[in-house]
Scaffold this motif. Structure first.
Motif, short mmCIF file in Angstrom:
data_model
loop_
_atom_site.label_atom_id
_atom_site.label_comp_id
_atom_site.label_asym_id
_atom_site.label_seq_id
_atom_site.Cartn_x
_atom_site.Cartn_y
_atom_site.Cartn_z
N ALA A 198 48.74 71.36 80.06
CA ALA A 198 50.09 71.52 80.57
C ALA A 198 51.11 71.40 79.44
N ALA A 199 50.89 70.43 78.55
CA ALA A 199 51.81 70.22 77.45
C ALA A 199 51.79 71.39 76.47
N LYS A 200 50.60 71.89 76.14
CA LYS A 200 50.51 72.98 75.17
C LYS A 200 51.03 74.30 75.73
N TRP A 201 50.86 74.53 77.03
CA TRP A 201 51.49 75.70 77.63
C TRP A 201 53.01 75.57 77.58
N GLY A 202 53.49 74.38 77.86
CA GLY A 202 54.93 74.15 77.76
C GLY A 202 55.45 74.35 76.35
N LEU A 203 54.68 73.88 75.36
CA LEU A 203 55.09 74.04 73.97
C LEU A 203 55.12 75.51 73.57
N GLN A 204 54.18 76.28 74.08
CA GLN A 204 54.16 77.72 73.80
C GLN A 204 55.45 78.37 74.29
N GLY A 205 55.85 78.04 75.52
CA GLY A 205 57.08 78.60 76.06
C GLY A 205 58.31 78.11 75.32
N LEU A 206 58.32 76.83 74.96
CA LEU A 206 59.45 76.29 74.22
C LEU A 206 59.60 76.99 72.88
N ALA A 207 58.50 77.16 72.15
CA ALA A 207 58.57 77.80 70.84
C ALA A 207 59.10 79.22 70.95
N ARG A 208 58.65 79.94 71.97
CA ARG A 208 59.12 81.32 72.14
C ARG A 208 60.62 81.37 72.42
#
Length: 314
Positions: free
Chosen positions: A153-163
């Motif tokens: 969940a955290a890494k999917w969130g980080l992917q979206g944040l970075a984009r």
């Protein structure tokens, strides 16, 4: 040009490998992690490589800690040219059997603390007219697997944040945001993870050396890229997850239990979720052979055999 590089999560795994990589390039380092003892050890390693080093013990989940770190870096070295964020924790367990506070701590560390790092770093970069932020994601920011719900969940969130940050950075010339997504890496994070599953985790093959990921991170600081994938099967796994979701979901559970979990039983524990463990802080996790050590051992054995043969021939 000598750069000032801040590294959060510096004392273990990819972070420690990155600290060594930047030290070898002659950069000035600001190293942050929770354990003062591990930081002191890493400081000595990097200074031996010729780097100027400032260490700042902190818990990045504590309010105000990241801003204080940035202030210490600017006071010591004048500015921050790059910020590399590698801090992460992990916990294994079925979602409904994992304590809520454990799930929350994983998300707090792996996503919310990364967001705070990005917030603080980008404000400094905009004020200074430039800078590079490197976030460490995971192939698990593009795919899923059972028993790691908080981390995923955290890494999917980080992917979206970075984009989203990359889109916003189009309006701020000189400010770059990079995301490095490793697959399985030979680091201690699996042994240091919290566990509520009864079986310890391990990196499923093929396993990448943390030094390879560290070189990819350093290359992003040299020549920023939006996203870098490090792992031979990352593309294959992403293809299966996206194009063949039904087959992927059938296979991922058995494959996880076969290749992603060890067989020996383990009692429930928190790992390093809530407190550091200096004794387990290292670059490697022991899942791959240490090739330089193997070469040295083989070289030493060869030299010894050669000397013995020469003595007998004399």
């Amino acid at each position: 040009m000598t750069r000032t590089v801040v590294l959060t999560g510096a004392t273990s795994g990819i972070g420690r490998a990155a600290a060594r990589e930047f030290a070898g390039r002659g950069d000035r380092l600001v190293l942050a992690a929770r354990s003062p003892a591990s930081l002191a050890e890493l400081r000595d390693e990097c200074r031996a490589a010729g780097a100027d080093v400032l260490v700042v013990p902190l818990d990045i989940t504590s309010p105000g800690a990241v801003a204080a770190l940035a202030g210490a870096a600017e006071t010591e070295f004048g500015r921050i040219d790059a910020w590399v964020h590698t801090a992460a924790v992990m916990a294994y367990g079925r979602f409904d059997e994992t304590p809520a506070e454990v799930f929350d701590q994983v998300v707090r560390t792996d996503l919310l603390a990364a967001a705070e790092v990005a917030r603080v770093a980008l404000r400094r970069f905009r004020a200074a007219g430039g800078g590079t932020l490197v976030l460490t994601g995971s192939v698990l920011g593009h795919i899923t697997a059972p028993y790691m719900s908080g981390y995923i969940a955290a890494k999917w969130g980080l992917q979206g944040l970075a984009r989203a940050l990359q889109q916003e950075a189009r309006d701020t010339p000189g400010v770059r945001i990079c995301l490095v997504n490793p697959g399985s890496v030979d680091t201690p994070i699996y042994r240091r993870a919290g566990n509520y599953l009864g079986r310890p985790g391990r990196p499923p093959p093929p396993v990448t050396a943390p030094e390879r990921v560290a070189r990819a991170i350093a290359h992003c600081v040299d020549r920023p890229r939006r996203e870098v994938s490090v792992g031979r099967l990352n593309v294959v796994m992403r293809f299966g997850f996206t194009v063949l979701p039904g087959i992927y979901d059938v296979l991922v559970g058995p494959l996880m239990r076969l290749a992603g979990l060890s067989r020996q039983p383990v009692a429930p524990h928190d790992g390093v979720l809530f407190a550091p463990d200096p004794d387990s802080a290292a670059v490697r996790g022991g899942w791959l052979p240490d090739l330089p050590q193997v070469v040295r051992s083989v070289g030493g054995a060869t030299a010894a055999v050669g000397s013995a043969v020469l003595r007998r021939l004399r």
